[in-house]
Scaffold this motif. Structure first.
Motif, PDB file in Angstrom:
ATOM      1  N   GLY A  46       0.812  -1.210   0.000  1.00 25.45           N
ATOM      2  CA  GLY A  46       0.000   0.000   0.000  1.00 25.45           C
ATOM      3  C   GLY A  46       0.844   1.258   0.000  1.00 25.45           C
ATOM      4  O   GLY A  46       0.517   2.250   0.641  1.00 25.45           O
ATOM      5  N   ALA A  47       1.954   1.211  -0.745  1.00 21.62           N
ATOM      6  CA  ALA A  47       2.886   2.339  -0.761  1.00 21.62           C
ATOM      7  C   ALA A  47       3.461   2.487  -2.165  1.00 21.62           C
ATOM      8  O   ALA A  47       3.597   1.517  -2.910  1.00 21.62           O
ATOM      9  N   LEU A  48       3.782   3.705  -2.510  1.00 20.02           N
ATOM     10  CA  LEU A  48       4.340   4.009  -3.819  1.00 20.02           C
ATOM     11  C   LEU A  48       5.466   5.032  -3.638  1.00 20.02           C
ATOM     12  O   LEU A  48       5.278   6.033  -2.941  1.00 20.02           O
ATOM     13  N   PRO A  49       6.646   4.792  -4.232  1.00 15.74           N
ATOM     14  CA  PRO A  49       7.743   5.767  -4.138  1.00 15.74           C
ATOM     15  C   PRO A  49       7.473   6.974  -5.036  1.00 15.74           C
ATOM     16  O   PRO A  49       8.090   7.154  -6.083  1.00 15.74           O
ATOM     17  N   VAL A  50       6.546   7.801  -4.600  1.00 16.23           N
ATOM     18  CA  VAL A  50       5.985   8.839  -5.464  1.00 16.23           C
ATOM     19  C   VAL A  50       7.043   9.815  -5.956  1.00 16.23           C
ATOM     20  O   VAL A  50       7.093  10.145  -7.149  1.00 16.23           O
ATOM     21  N   ARG A  51       7.878  10.307  -5.071  1.00 15.79           N
ATOM     22  CA  ARG A  51       8.844  11.341  -5.463  1.00 15.79           C
ATOM     23  C   ARG A  51       9.829  10.825  -6.511  1.00 15.79           C
ATOM     24  O   ARG A  51      10.115  11.511  -7.504  1.00 15.79           O
ATOM     25  N   ASP A  52      10.341   9.630  -6.291  1.00 10.57           N
ATOM     26  CA  ASP A  52      11.279   9.075  -7.268  1.00 10.57           C
ATOM     27  C   ASP A  52      10.595   8.840  -8.607  1.00 10.57           C
ATOM     28  O   ASP A  52      11.135   9.174  -9.673  1.00 10.57           O
ATOM     29  N   LEU A  53       9.415   8.245  -8.578  1.00 13.45           N
ATOM     30  CA  LEU A  53       8.700   7.966  -9.816  1.00 13.45           C
ATOM     31  C   LEU A  53       8.290   9.241 -10.536  1.00 13.45           C
ATOM     32  O   LEU A  53       8.294   9.295 -11.774  1.00 13.45           O
ATOM     33  N   ALA A  54       7.936  10.273  -9.778  1.00 18.31           N
ATOM     34  CA  ALA A  54       7.530  11.531 -10.407  1.00 18.31           C
ATOM     35  C   ALA A  54       8.654  12.101 -11.276  1.00 18.31           C
ATOM     36  O   ALA A  54       8.424  12.541 -12.409  1.00 18.31           O
ATOM     37  N   LEU A  55       9.861  12.073 -10.762  1.00 17.94           N
ATOM     38  CA  LEU A  55      10.996  12.589 -11.531  1.00 17.94           C
ATOM     39  C   LEU A  55      11.252  11.736 -12.767  1.00 17.94           C
ATOM     40  O   LEU A  55      11.560  12.260 -13.844  1.00 17.94           O
ATOM     41  N   GLU A  56      11.119  10.418 -12.626  1.00 14.94           N
ATOM     42  CA  GLU A  56      11.352   9.534 -13.765  1.00 14.94           C
ATOM     43  C   GLU A  56      10.260   9.685 -14.815  1.00 14.94           C
ATOM     44  O   GLU A  56      10.537   9.708 -16.021  1.00 14.94           O
ATOM     45  N   LEU A  57       9.007   9.783 -14.378  1.00 14.38           N
ATOM     46  CA  LEU A  57       7.907   9.986 -15.320  1.00 14.38           C
ATOM     47  C   LEU A  57       8.001  11.356 -15.982  1.00 14.38           C
ATOM     48  O   LEU A  57       7.668  11.505 -17.166  1.00 14.38           O
ATOM     49  N   GLY A  58       8.448  12.353 -15.206  1.00 13.40           N
ATOM     50  CA  GLY A  58       8.654  13.672 -15.784  1.00 13.40           C
ATOM     51  C   GLY A  58       9.742  13.656 -16.838  1.00 13.40           C
ATOM     52  O   GLY A  58       9.628  14.303 -17.895  1.00 13.40           O
ATOM     53  N   GLU A  59      10.809  12.911 -16.583  1.00 14.39           N
ATOM     54  CA  GLU A  59      11.886  12.817 -17.560  1.00 14.39           C
ATOM     55  C   GLU A  59      11.416  12.141 -18.844  1.00 14.39           C
ATOM     56  O   GLU A  59      11.866  12.479 -19.947  1.00 14.39           O
ATOM     57  N   LEU A  60      10.498  11.192 -18.714  1.00 16.54           N
ATOM     58  CA  LEU A  60       9.923  10.548 -19.895  1.00 16.54           C
ATOM     59  C   LEU A  60       9.005  11.483 -20.669  1.00 16.54           C
ATOM     60  O   LEU A  60       8.686  11.225 -21.823  1.00 16.54           O
ATOM     61  N   GLY A  61       8.540  12.548 -20.008  1.00 12.86           N
ATOM     62  CA  GLY A  61       7.638  13.499 -20.668  1.00 12.86           C
ATOM     63  C   GLY A  61       6.181  13.126 -20.591  1.00 12.86           C
ATOM     64  O   GLY A  61       5.365  13.602 -21.395  1.00 12.86           O
ATOM     65  N   LEU A  62       5.787  12.285 -19.608  1.00 12.52           N
ATOM     66  CA  LEU A  62       4.406  11.833 -19.529  1.00 12.52           C
ATOM     67  C   LEU A  62       3.465  12.825 -18.868  1.00 12.52           C
ATOM     68  O   LEU A  62       2.264  12.809 -19.120  1.00 12.52           O
ATOM     69  N   PHE A  63       3.987  13.681 -18.010  1.00 11.37           N
ATOM     70  CA  PHE A  63       3.115  14.601 -17.285  1.00 11.37           C
ATOM     71  C   PHE A  63       2.684  15.752 -18.186  1.00 11.37           C
ATOM     72  O   PHE A  63       3.511  16.514 -18.679  1.00 11.37           O
TER      73      PHE A  63
END
Length: 394
Positions: A46-63
């Motif tokens: 019930g946990a997600l490494p949000v901060r790390d994933l946010a940076l990686e998803l941002g680098e992919l250009g998904l946001f």
């Protein structure tokens, strides 16, 4: 496996162009390498490494990839939908993260915000350095958001917000919240307005909702606003009334139209592999008529759902889509996806209830997707109104 894929069965390859195919391959590859090895554990914990994933998803250009400027990719609506499909093929919670960031929080600021609001928040949100949430649903007002009790009153040049929002994805980890509130028309409020609220503002708190059995690889919270004082320029200047939040919901619903197909496809592919490997009475489970009937019926529904999603995507890119048409996609594709997940579980037997396989996780997640961004009943009424001309919501 000796058989062909659903994509090959329907001949989907010719429906997407080279740019869209590149996006699909990028998101699918990221999912396979970075997300799939951990998603069952995230779901169980019930946990997600949000901060790390946010940076990686941002680098992919998904946001905010379907938005223009401010560091956003400016991709087509269809390309964004395909990215959502691949994200939800991993987990609905991950697609929800992308949707809430880009189609709700960023879209609201991009469509209705001031230049200052856009410059402050959108580039950082596109990079994943700032996380957003969208405060519309309340404890007693889900399908009827216009009845919201959260209110904003004027105090000199400032606004004072009070109220609570419920079931808010990203709420406990957000840096900024787009909050919708009732305002006093006599005080210059002009009905329901949106506010850009930095989450470190005094009086703003976010409490994480625990003990969920669905969307566990997603952070969900309750927002509480107690005399939150905001400057006059915190209000979104470009919209008033329910048109603002409802247009944002349509953006998010569009992502779900595609995303649900991804969850269904992942279940079906899992069931196909399992049926090929599993021996029952001395032969492959996939060689039995009852199994093949199930697989054929599910392939048909997954294929039709993808065709509907692509059709709506092309319509959206042409600027010709209407809200009730998005409701068609959301109603059909989520309803069929959850049916596919449940049927795939029967093929896996007892193994279908473990997190060793993704099927029960998808089925549980789709229980949430079925009701958020408009319940099935609400979308039926939207379609019914379009067909008959009569508003039957009350």
């Amino acid at each position: 496996m000796a058989g062909i894929s659903v994509d090959d069965l329907f001949g989907f390859a010719g429906l997407i162009d080279d740019e869209e195919r590149s996006i699909v391959e990028t998101v699918r590859g990221f999912g396979a390498k970075r997300l799939r090895p951990h998603v069952a554990e995230w779901f169980e914990d019930g946990a997600l490494p949000v901060r790390d994933l946010a940076l990686e998803l941002g680098e992919l250009g998904l946001f905010g990839m379907h938005l223009d400027g401010y560091g956003c990719a400016g991709a087509s609506a269809t390309a964004y939908g395909l990215a959502c499909l691949e994200a939800e093929a991993v987990d609905s919670g991950l697609r929800s993260f992308v949707s809430v960031q880009g189609s709700l929080s960023m879209y609201a600021i991009h469509a209705f915000g001031s230049d200052e609001q856009k410059d402050r928040w959108l580039p950082a949100m596109a990079r994943g350095e700032a996380i957003g949430c969208f405060g519309l649903t309340e404890p007693d007002f889900g399908s009827n958001p216009a009845g919201m009790r959260t209110n904003a009153r004027r105090d000199g040049d400032d606004w004072i917000l009070n109220g609570a929002k419920m079931w808010i994805t990203n709420g406990p980890v957000a840096d900024v919240a787009v909050v919708w509130a009732q305002t006093d028309p006599d005080a210059g409020g002009r009905g329901i307005r949106g506010f850009v609220v930095p989450t470190d503002t005094p009086g703003f708190t976010a409490n994480e909702i625990k003990h969920k059995m669905s969307l566990r690889a997603s952070v969900t919270g309750e927002l509480v606003l107690e005399d939150v004082r905001l400057p006059a320029d915190a209000v979104l200047p470009g919209v008033q009334g329910m048109r603002g939040p409802l247009s944002c919901l349509n953006e998010a619903r569009f992502g779900i139209v595609f995303g649900a197909v991804g969850a269904a496809r992942d279940c079906l592919e899992t069931a196909l592999r399992y049926a090929d490997d599993r021996e029952v009475f001395g032969r492959s489970l996939g060689g039995y008529q009852l199994t093949q009937a199930k697989l054929a019926d599910m392939a048909l529904e997954v294929g039709k759902a993808f065709l509907l999603a692509m059709h709506l995507g092309r319509m959206k890119d042409a600027g010709a889509i209407r809200p009730e048409q998005i409701s068609l996609g959301k109603l059909n594709n989520v309803r069929e996806a959850i049916a596919v997940a449940r049927e795939c579980r029967t093929i896996l037997g007892a193994n279908g209830i473990t997190l060793e396989y993704p099927v029960i996780r998808h089925a549980n997640n789709l229980e949430s997707v079925l009701t958020y961004e408009g319940t099935s009943e609400m979308h039926q009424l939207m379609i019914g109104k379009a067909l008959t001309g009569y508003d039957a919501f009350r």
